[in-house]
Motif scaffolding. Structure first.
Motif, PDB file in Angstrom:
ATOM      1  N   ILE A   1       0.885  -0.458  -8.125  1.00  0.00           N
ATOM      2  CA  ILE A   1      -0.425  -0.905  -8.599  1.00  0.00           C
ATOM      3  C   ILE A   1      -1.454  -1.013  -7.483  1.00  0.00           C
ATOM      4  CG2 ILE A   1      -1.651  -2.832  -9.680  1.00  0.00           C
ATOM      5  CD1 ILE A   1       0.875  -3.319 -11.334  1.00  0.00           C
ATOM      6  N   VAL A   2      -1.082  -1.612  -6.352  1.00  0.00           N
ATOM      7  CA  VAL A   2      -2.081  -1.909  -5.318  1.00  0.00           C
ATOM      8  C   VAL A   2      -2.022  -0.932  -4.152  1.00  0.00           C
ATOM      9  CG1 VAL A   2      -2.916  -3.656  -3.710  1.00  0.00           C
ATOM     10  CG2 VAL A   2      -2.056  -4.350  -5.933  1.00  0.00           C
ATOM     11  N   LEU A   3      -0.912  -0.904  -3.440  1.00  0.00           N
ATOM     12  CA  LEU A   3      -0.847  -0.175  -2.173  1.00  0.00           C
ATOM     13  C   LEU A   3      -0.977   1.334  -2.331  1.00  0.00           C
ATOM     14  CD1 LEU A   3       1.908  -2.356  -0.527  1.00  0.00           C
ATOM     15  CD2 LEU A   3      -0.558  -2.443  -0.139  1.00  0.00           C
ATOM     16  N   ASN A   4      -0.338   1.911  -3.342  1.00  0.00           N
ATOM     17  CA  ASN A   4      -0.489   3.348  -3.541  1.00  0.00           C
ATOM     18  C   ASN A   4      -1.892   3.708  -4.022  1.00  0.00           C
ATOM     19  OD1 ASN A   4       2.071   3.837  -2.642  1.00  0.00           O
ATOM     20  ND2 ASN A   4       2.953   4.133  -4.663  1.00  0.00           N
ATOM     21  N   SER A   5      -2.553   2.790  -4.739  1.00  0.00           N
ATOM     22  CA  SER A   5      -3.951   3.029  -5.119  1.00  0.00           C
ATOM     23  C   SER A   5      -4.841   3.038  -3.883  1.00  0.00           C
ATOM     24  CB  SER A   5      -4.428   1.947  -6.092  1.00  0.00           C
ATOM     25  OG  SER A   5      -3.685   1.992  -7.268  1.00  0.00           O
ATOM     26  N   ILE A   6      -4.609   2.079  -2.980  1.00  0.00           N
ATOM     27  CA  ILE A   6      -5.360   2.060  -1.720  1.00  0.00           C
ATOM     28  C   ILE A   6      -5.098   3.348  -0.950  1.00  0.00           C
ATOM     29  CG2 ILE A   6      -5.537   0.951   0.551  1.00  0.00           C
ATOM     30  CD1 ILE A   6      -4.953  -1.721  -0.907  1.00  0.00           C
ATOM     31  N   GLU A   7      -3.831   3.767  -0.921  1.00  0.00           N
ATOM     32  CA  GLU A   7      -3.472   4.999  -0.219  1.00  0.00           C
ATOM     33  C   GLU A   7      -4.158   6.211  -0.848  1.00  0.00           C
ATOM     34  OE1 GLU A   7       0.726   5.650  -0.045  1.00  0.00           O
ATOM     35  OE2 GLU A   7       0.518   7.322   1.333  1.00  0.00           O
ATOM     36  N   PHE A   8      -4.244   6.251  -2.165  1.00  0.00           N
ATOM     37  CA  PHE A   8      -4.883   7.368  -2.847  1.00  0.00           C
ATOM     38  C   PHE A   8      -6.355   7.470  -2.471  1.00  0.00           C
ATOM     39  CE2 PHE A   8      -5.592  10.540  -5.971  1.00  0.00           C
ATOM     40  CZ  PHE A   8      -6.799  10.250  -6.574  1.00  0.00           C
ATOM     41  N   TRP A   9      -7.073   6.334  -2.498  1.00  0.00           N
ATOM     42  CA  TRP A   9      -8.507   6.359  -2.259  1.00  0.00           C
ATOM     43  C   TRP A   9      -8.867   6.423  -0.787  1.00  0.00           C
ATOM     44  CZ3 TRP A   9     -11.323   7.896  -6.024  1.00  0.00           C
ATOM     45  CH2 TRP A   9     -10.928   7.648  -7.324  1.00  0.00           C
ATOM     46  N   SER A  10      -8.081   5.803   0.086  1.00  0.00           N
ATOM     47  CA  SER A  10      -8.437   5.783   1.511  1.00  0.00           C
ATOM     48  C   SER A  10      -7.698   6.835   2.322  1.00  0.00           C
ATOM     49  CB  SER A  10      -8.159   4.408   2.116  1.00  0.00           C
ATOM     50  OG  SER A  10      -6.766   4.185   2.217  1.00  0.00           O
ATOM     51  N   GLY A  11      -6.603   7.338   1.792  1.00  0.00           N
ATOM     52  CA  GLY A  11      -5.827   8.331   2.515  1.00  0.00           C
ATOM     53  C   GLY A  11      -4.693   7.736   3.335  1.00  0.00           C
ATOM     54  N   SER A  12      -4.574   6.402   3.391  1.00  0.00           N
ATOM     55  CA  SER A  12      -3.473   5.793   4.132  1.00  0.00           C
ATOM     56  C   SER A  12      -3.044   4.495   3.467  1.00  0.00           C
ATOM     57  CB  SER A  12      -3.879   5.536   5.576  1.00  0.00           C
ATOM     58  OG  SER A  12      -4.913   4.582   5.637  1.00  0.00           O
ATOM     59  N   ASN A  13      -1.759   4.214   3.554  1.00  0.00           N
ATOM     60  CA  ASN A  13      -1.196   2.994   2.985  1.00  0.00           C
ATOM     61  C   ASN A  13      -1.207   1.919   4.064  1.00  0.00           C
ATOM     62  OD1 ASN A  13       0.684   0.958   2.139  1.00  0.00           O
ATOM     63  ND2 ASN A  13       1.546   2.426   0.688  1.00  0.00           N
ATOM     64  N   PRO A  14      -1.805   0.749   3.812  1.00  0.00           N
ATOM     65  CA  PRO A  14      -1.890  -0.285   4.845  1.00  0.00           C
ATOM     66  C   PRO A  14      -0.545  -0.712   5.398  1.00  0.00           C
ATOM     67  CG  PRO A  14      -3.124  -0.931   2.885  1.00  0.00           C
ATOM     68  CD  PRO A  14      -2.425   0.345   2.570  1.00  0.00           C
ATOM     69  N   LEU A  15       0.493  -0.757   4.578  1.00  0.00           N
ATOM     70  CA  LEU A  15       1.799  -1.172   5.072  1.00  0.00           C
ATOM     71  C   LEU A  15       2.560  -0.053   5.750  1.00  0.00           C
ATOM     72  CD1 LEU A  15       3.015  -3.529   2.245  1.00  0.00           C
ATOM     73  CD2 LEU A  15       2.055  -4.123   4.442  1.00  0.00           C
ATOM     74  N   ALA A  16       2.143   1.175   5.565  1.00  0.00           N
ATOM     75  CA  ALA A  16       2.821   2.301   6.195  1.00  0.00           C
ATOM     76  C   ALA A  16       2.314   2.522   7.624  1.00  0.00           C
ATOM     77  CB  ALA A  16       2.630   3.561   5.369  1.00  0.00           C
ATOM     78  N   GLU A  17       1.283   1.815   8.008  1.00  0.00           N
ATOM     79  CA  GLU A  17       0.711   1.999   9.334  1.00  0.00           C
ATOM     80  C   GLU A  17       1.362   1.068  10.346  1.00  0.00           C
ATOM     81  OE1 GLU A  17      -3.550   1.797   9.247  1.00  0.00           O
ATOM     82  OE2 GLU A  17      -3.602   2.725   7.289  1.00  0.00           O
ATOM     83  N   ASN A  18       1.439   1.499  11.579  1.00  0.00           N
ATOM     84  CA  ASN A  18       1.981   0.685  12.649  1.00  0.00           C
ATOM     85  C   ASN A  18       0.905  -0.212  13.234  1.00  0.00           C
ATOM     86  OD1 ASN A  18       4.525   1.908  12.464  1.00  0.00           O
ATOM     87  ND2 ASN A  18       3.877   3.584  13.777  1.00  0.00           N
ATOM     88  N   ILE A  19       1.329  -1.382  13.717  1.00  0.00           N
ATOM     89  CA  ILE A  19       0.396  -2.303  14.364  1.00  0.00           C
ATOM     90  C   ILE A  19      -0.152  -1.634  15.613  1.00  0.00           C
ATOM     91  CG2 ILE A  19       0.228  -4.524  15.545  1.00  0.00           C
ATOM     92  CD1 ILE A  19       2.409  -5.511  13.593  1.00  0.00           C
ATOM     93  N   GLY A  20      -1.459  -1.735  15.788  1.00  0.00           N
ATOM     94  CA  GLY A  20      -2.111  -1.115  16.936  1.00  0.00           C
ATOM     95  C   GLY A  20      -2.633   0.282  16.660  1.00  0.00           C
ATOM     96  N   THR A  21      -2.288   0.856  15.524  1.00  0.00           N
ATOM     97  CA  THR A  21      -2.761   2.188  15.158  1.00  0.00           C
ATOM     98  C   THR A  21      -4.267   2.135  14.925  1.00  0.00           C
ATOM     99  OG1 THR A  21      -0.678   2.685  14.067  1.00  0.00           O
ATOM    100  CG2 THR A  21      -2.537   4.062  13.479  1.00  0.00           C
ATOM    101  N   VAL A  22      -4.989   3.119  15.477  1.00  0.00           N
ATOM    102  CA  VAL A  22      -6.430   3.211  15.273  1.00  0.00           C
ATOM    103  C   VAL A  22      -6.720   4.513  14.534  1.00  0.00           C
ATOM    104  CG1 VAL A  22      -8.684   3.340  16.388  1.00  0.00           C
ATOM    105  CG2 VAL A  22      -6.890   1.907  17.382  1.00  0.00           C
ATOM    106  N   LYS A  23      -7.462   4.393  13.439  1.00  0.00           N
ATOM    107  CA  LYS A  23      -7.859   5.567  12.664  1.00  0.00           C
ATOM    108  C   LYS A  23      -9.370   5.642  12.603  1.00  0.00           C
ATOM    109  CE  LYS A  23      -3.841   6.192   9.906  1.00  0.00           C
ATOM    110  NZ  LYS A  23      -3.345   6.810   8.725  1.00  0.00           N
ATOM    111  N   THR A  24      -9.887   6.838  12.551  1.00  0.00           N
ATOM    112  CA  THR A  24     -11.318   7.062  12.405  1.00  0.00           C
ATOM    113  C   THR A  24     -11.609   7.341  10.938  1.00  0.00           C
ATOM    114  OG1 THR A  24     -11.424   7.980  14.625  1.00  0.00           O
ATOM    115  CG2 THR A  24     -13.267   8.462  13.161  1.00  0.00           C
TER     116      THR A  24
END
Length: 184
Positions: A67-90
């Motif tokens: 419901i939440v995380l995959n929707s965020i991933e769909f619209w933003s292109g990345s899943n917040p929990l799939a990212e590593n701490i310290g990762t920087v994206k543009t």
């Protein structure tokens, strides 16, 4: 016969949801599963696995991903929990490019070229709130309530509680657009 047709229709609709084109990375569920795989021997893993199905931990994690995380991933292109701490994206936005750094408790967002003016989005576990801080000021964005609703302050300062589904978001938008028209 009618019951059979209704059951078949429900099965087909359920299958269409499961087989949709955007399945996401299921970061929360995968992290939980990976944690379970690394806590001990196969017997301990099996006990935890069964316990997490009896107390629906896996089911809740899976539902949160769907419901939440995959929707965020769909619209933003990345899943917040799939990212590593310290990762920087543009991220490209309406007003330029932004750098989004993943922190342990949230995110730091800066506009490219204005790195000295960061916006921090911080999750407070004790209060169950998301807060924003910038230029020495901090304010609460939303509170996640025990009953699954979200409370935020409207522009006039009054609190509004909505459900985190489409109807709740529509209500929140309508409330904010009405307050914008009244203020102008």
């Amino acid at each position: 016969m009618r019951k059979l047709k209704l059951s078949a229709a429900c099965l087909i609709l359920s299958g269409s949801l499961i087989c949709s084109s955007c399945i996401g990375s299921f970061g929360l569920w995968s992290s939980l599963k990976d944690w379970n795989n690394n806590i001990g021997n196969k017997f301990v893993n099996e006990i935890v696995f069964l316990a997490f199905h009896i107390v629906p931990v896996y089911e809740v994690a899976y539902l949160a991903d769907i419901i939440v995380l995959n929707s965020i991933e769909f619209w933003s292109g990345s899943n917040p929990l799939a990212e590593n701490i310290g990762t920087v994206k543009t991220i490209k936005g309406e007003n330029g490019e932004y750098l989004v750094r993943t922190n342990e408790d949230g995110y730091t967002i800066t506009k490219k070229g204005e790195e000295d003016k960061p916006l921090n989005l911080v999750y407070n576990k004790e209060k169950n709130t998301w807060n924003a801080s910038a230029e020495g000021q901090t304010f609460e964005l939303i509170t996640m309530n025990e009953d699954g609703t979200i409370t935020f302050k409207q522009e006039d300062g009054t609190p509004m509680t909505v459900s985190p589904d489409l109807q709740g978001m529509i209500s929140a938008r309508q409330s904010n657009s009405q307050s914008l028209f009244v203020a102008r």
